[in-house]
Design a protein around this motif. Structure first.
Motif, PDB file in Angstrom:
ATOM      1  N   ARG A   2      -0.227   4.605   0.041  1.00 17.74           N
ATOM      2  CA  ARG A   2      -0.983   5.805   0.387  1.00 17.74           C
ATOM      3  C   ARG A   2      -0.089   6.829   1.101  1.00 17.74           C
ATOM      4  O   ARG A   2       0.562   6.522   2.086  1.00 17.74           O
ATOM      5  N   GLY A   3      -0.047   8.052   0.568  1.00 18.76           N
ATOM      6  CA  GLY A   3       0.675   9.146   1.206  1.00 18.76           C
ATOM      7  C   GLY A   3       2.120   9.311   0.777  1.00 18.76           C
ATOM      8  O   GLY A   3       2.814  10.203   1.258  1.00 18.76           O
ATOM      9  N   LYS A  35       5.468   5.161   5.007  1.00 12.00           N
ATOM     10  CA  LYS A  35       4.171   5.248   4.332  1.00 12.00           C
ATOM     11  C   LYS A  35       3.947   4.092   3.366  1.00 12.00           C
ATOM     12  O   LYS A  35       2.826   3.829   2.964  1.00 12.00           O
ATOM     13  N   GLU A  93       0.859  -1.178   0.000  1.00 12.76           N
ATOM     14  CA  GLU A  93       0.000   0.000   0.000  1.00 12.76           C
ATOM     15  C   GLU A  93       0.899   1.233   0.000  1.00 12.76           C
ATOM     16  O   GLU A  93       1.823   1.339   0.799  1.00 12.76           O
ATOM     17  N   GLY A 131      -7.796  -1.652  -2.254  1.00 14.98           N
ATOM     18  CA  GLY A 131      -7.163  -0.400  -1.853  1.00 14.98           C
ATOM     19  C   GLY A 131      -6.092   0.033  -2.836  1.00 14.98           C
ATOM     20  O   GLY A 131      -5.850  -0.620  -3.851  1.00 14.98           O
ATOM     21  N   PRO A 132      -5.417   1.138  -2.537  1.00 12.94           N
ATOM     22  CA  PRO A 132      -4.364   1.641  -3.432  1.00 12.94           C
ATOM     23  C   PRO A 132      -3.102   0.802  -3.275  1.00 12.94           C
ATOM     24  O   PRO A 132      -2.426   0.850  -2.255  1.00 12.94           O
TER      25      PRO A 132
END
Length: 169
Positions: free
Chosen positions: A31-32, A104, A29, A78-79
C-alpha cells in the motif's frame, strides 16, 4: 477491468504451476508504493528468478489449495504482492532488501517447508547467505591450506636461490 472466468482460471493455473515448483512464498503489503518503485522491485525479482505479482487473494487461495502453501491462506487479506521462488531464500531476500529502502513495503508473512513464518522469521531467512555465497566461502576455506603451502614452497625456493647466488663460486 475485471477478469472474466477464463482469465481467472488462467491466473489460477499459472500460480498453481509456480507454487508446484516453489520452496518459499512471501506475502508483503504494498500500500502506497509508487509505480516506479514497484517496477524496480519487479526488475530485482526477475534478476533473482523470483515470481513476483500483485494478485487477487481469492485466486491465490484457489491456486494454493491442496498444496503445502495452503496454511498461508489465513494471511491472505488486504493488498498483497506475492513473491514465489524455487530458491529457498530468494523471495525473502528480494522483498526484505527492497523493504529496507522503502518503508511502504511491509512484509506480512511467508511459508517455507510447510511452516508459516511471521515477519521476523522471513527477515531471518532473508539474511541467510545464498547458495552461491556459501559455495564460494567453502571453496575459499578448502583452498587456504593449499595456497598457504604453495606460498611456503615459493618462499623456500626463493631463499635457496638467494643463498646460492650469494655463495662464492
Amino acid at each position: 477491468m475485471p477478469l472474466n472466468r477464463e482469465d481467472k482460471q488462467a491466473v489460477v493455473a499459472e500460480v498453481a504451476a509456480k507454487v508446484a515448483q516453489a520452496q518459499t512464498m512471501v506475502l508483503a503489503e504494498y500500500r502506497g508504493i509508487t509505480v516506479g518503485d514497484l517496477t524496480r522491485l519487479r526488475a530485482q525479482a526477475r534478476e533473482q528468478q523470483v515470481y513476483l505479482r500483485v494478485l487477487k487473494n481469492t485466486l491465490v487461495r484457489r491456486a494454493v489449495a491442496d498444496t503445502p502453501f495452503a496454511s498461508l491462506t489465513e494471511q491472505m487479506t488486504g493488498p498483497l504482492i506475492y513473491g514465489i521462488s524455487e530458491d529457498a531464500i530468494a523471495a525473502a531476500k528480494v522483498l526484505h532488501t527492497f523493504a529496507k529502502s522503502n518503508d511502504k513495503l511491509v512484509i506480512r508473512s511467508g511459508i517455507y517447508e510447510g511452516k508459516v513464518m511471521d515477519q521476523a522469521a522471513v527477515q531471518a531467512l532473508a539474511t541467510i547467505p545464498s547458495r552461491e555465497e556459501l559455495l564460494a566461502k567453502l571453496l575459499g576455506v578448502m583452498q587456504a591450506p593449499i595456497s598457504g603451502f604453495a606460498r611456503a614452497l615459493a618462499a623456500l625456493s626463493e631463499k635457496k636461490q638467494s643463498e646460492a647466488q650469494s655463495e662464492p663460486a
